[in-house]
Design a protein around this motif. Structure first.
Motif, PDB file in Angstrom:
ATOM      1  N   THR A 103      -1.210  -0.461  -4.700  1.00 21.75           N
ATOM      2  CA  THR A 103      -0.553   0.045  -3.496  1.00 21.75           C
ATOM      3  C   THR A 103      -1.216   1.336  -3.034  1.00 21.75           C
ATOM      4  O   THR A 103      -1.499   1.522  -1.843  1.00 21.75           O
ATOM      5  CB  THR A 103       0.944   0.299  -3.770  1.00 21.75           C
ATOM      6  OG1 THR A 103       1.572  -0.934  -4.114  1.00 21.75           O
ATOM      7  CG2 THR A 103       1.630   0.875  -2.539  1.00 21.75           C
ATOM      8  N   LYS A 104      -1.509   2.213  -3.974  1.00 25.30           N
ATOM      9  CA  LYS A 104      -2.152   3.484  -3.626  1.00 25.30           C
ATOM     10  C   LYS A 104      -3.612   3.276  -3.235  1.00 25.30           C
ATOM     11  O   LYS A 104      -4.125   3.915  -2.309  1.00 25.30           O
ATOM     12  CB  LYS A 104      -2.046   4.462  -4.800  1.00 25.30           C
ATOM     13  CG  LYS A 104      -2.308   5.910  -4.427  1.00 25.30           C
ATOM     14  CD  LYS A 104      -1.973   6.836  -5.584  1.00 25.30           C
ATOM     15  CE  LYS A 104      -2.054   8.298  -5.173  1.00 25.30           C
ATOM     16  NZ  LYS A 104      -0.996   8.664  -4.212  1.00 25.30           N
ATOM     17  N   ALA A 105      -4.286   2.356  -3.945  1.00 25.87           N
ATOM     18  CA  ALA A 105      -5.704   2.111  -3.662  1.00 25.87           C
ATOM     19  C   ALA A 105      -5.925   1.521  -2.273  1.00 25.87           C
ATOM     20  O   ALA A 105      -6.855   1.913  -1.551  1.00 25.87           O
ATOM     21  CB  ALA A 105      -6.289   1.193  -4.726  1.00 25.87           C
ATOM     22  N   PHE A 106      -5.070   0.561  -1.880  1.00 28.91           N
ATOM     23  CA  PHE A 106      -5.255  -0.125  -0.608  1.00 28.91           C
ATOM     24  C   PHE A 106      -4.412   0.450   0.525  1.00 28.91           C
ATOM     25  O   PHE A 106      -4.542   0.017   1.671  1.00 28.91           O
ATOM     26  CB  PHE A 106      -4.944  -1.619  -0.773  1.00 28.91           C
ATOM     27  CG  PHE A 106      -6.002  -2.352  -1.546  1.00 28.91           C
ATOM     28  CD1 PHE A 106      -7.124  -2.861  -0.914  1.00 28.91           C
ATOM     29  CD2 PHE A 106      -5.888  -2.515  -2.922  1.00 28.91           C
ATOM     30  CE1 PHE A 106      -8.110  -3.521  -1.619  1.00 28.91           C
ATOM     31  CE2 PHE A 106      -6.871  -3.179  -3.642  1.00 28.91           C
ATOM     32  CZ  PHE A 106      -7.989  -3.688  -2.991  1.00 28.91           C
ATOM     33  N   GLN A 107      -3.541   1.416   0.190  1.00 27.44           N
ATOM     34  CA  GLN A 107      -2.716   2.079   1.195  1.00 27.44           C
ATOM     35  C   GLN A 107      -1.910   1.077   2.018  1.00 27.44           C
ATOM     36  O   GLN A 107      -1.901   1.098   3.257  1.00 27.44           O
ATOM     37  CB  GLN A 107      -3.591   2.945   2.107  1.00 27.44           C
ATOM     38  CG  GLN A 107      -4.289   4.095   1.394  1.00 27.44           C
ATOM     39  CD  GLN A 107      -3.311   5.153   0.881  1.00 27.44           C
ATOM     40  OE1 GLN A 107      -2.695   5.868   1.666  1.00 27.44           O
ATOM     41  NE2 GLN A 107      -3.173   5.252  -0.437  1.00 27.44           N
ATOM     42  N   VAL A 108      -1.227   0.168   1.320  1.00 26.27           N
ATOM     43  CA  VAL A 108      -0.375  -0.819   1.972  1.00 26.27           C
ATOM     44  C   VAL A 108       0.979  -0.832   1.264  1.00 26.27           C
ATOM     45  O   VAL A 108       1.142  -0.243   0.196  1.00 26.27           O
ATOM     46  CB  VAL A 108      -0.985  -2.243   1.933  1.00 26.27           C
ATOM     47  CG1 VAL A 108      -2.280  -2.296   2.733  1.00 26.27           C
ATOM     48  CG2 VAL A 108      -1.215  -2.706   0.493  1.00 26.27           C
TER      49      VAL A 108
END
Length: 229
Positions: free
Chosen positions: A206-211
């Motif tokens: 979630t943090k890596a892809f900002q979704v």
């Protein structure tokens, strides 16, 4: 068709052999035919050698690249590799080969070969191909190199870089790839990120892809297909 496939495969292997020294180490003997023994007590960088007195011509033979791979999957593509795992005579020789078949609009999805540069030759059809550079400069994005290839065209994907091939034609496509390793490996990006076992923590993705976390949960719940035959 059979003669054309043989010519293309031979040419691709010849090209790949010219840069093979950049990857796998050079052999110190005429050959080291791999022993297919998963319980072998000796661990080496590659596979242990078969007794040379027991080696015969069949150890250097693979049949079947004249036949298309099974493309009846959501990707519409199939990779048929020839490496040390199905051609033992390749052990220590620093080279391997693959046939790639595409349905119309079939995709060989973004992936990397951690141990090999790939040189691709299109035999039939029209492919849109590309790779992405690593280590962008501060404030810059990873640069993408793309090209549309037709029959007879050749394109190189540098070792370890993310790359893809997409059939943009209305008919099937066939390509052959030479790789500078006896066992180049493949990491398909989506499969590795969203289909790993055990799964990567959704908090990380979630943090890596900002979704939204629901998007990650949905992606991790999907079945990620493998197009390697």
């Amino acid at each position: 068709m059979g003669v054309r496939l043989l010519i293309i495969a031979t040419a691709v292997l010849a090209l790949a052999s010219s840069f093979a020294e950049a990857s796998d180490p050079s052999p110190l003997q005429d050959f080291c035919v791999a022993v297919n023994d998963s319980k072998a007590a000796v661990f080496v960088n590659g596979k242990i050698c078969k007794n040379p007195m027991e080696v015969d011509a069949n150890d250097f033979l693979f049949r079947g690249l004249n036949k298309p791979g099974n493309t009846s999957n959501p990707l519409g593509s199939a990779v048929s590799p020839v490496n040390v795992n199905n051609l033992p005579g390749l052990n220590t020789l620093g080279i391997s080969l693959a046939r790639i078949d595409f349905e119309p609009y079939g995709l060989n999805p973004p992936h990397t070969h951690p141990r090999a540069t790939e040189v691709l030759t299109v035999l039939e059809g029209t492919l849109y191909v590309g790779f992405v550079l690593s280590n962008p400069a501060p404030g810059m994005k990873n640069k993408l190199f793309t090209k549309v290839l037709n029959a007879g065209d050749v394109f190189v994907f540098p070792e370890g870089l993310i790359h893809f091939q997409f059939n943009i034609g209305h008919s099937k496509a066939i390509a052959f790839a030479g790789l500078s390793s006896q066992n180049p490996g493949v990491i398909t990006i989506a499969n590795a990120v969203f289909g790993s076992d055990p799964p990567i923590s959704p908090n990380v993705l979630t943090k890596a892809f900002q979704v939204d976390k629901n998007v990650i949960n949905y992606l991790q719940s999907q079945f990620w297909y493998n197009n390697n035959n």
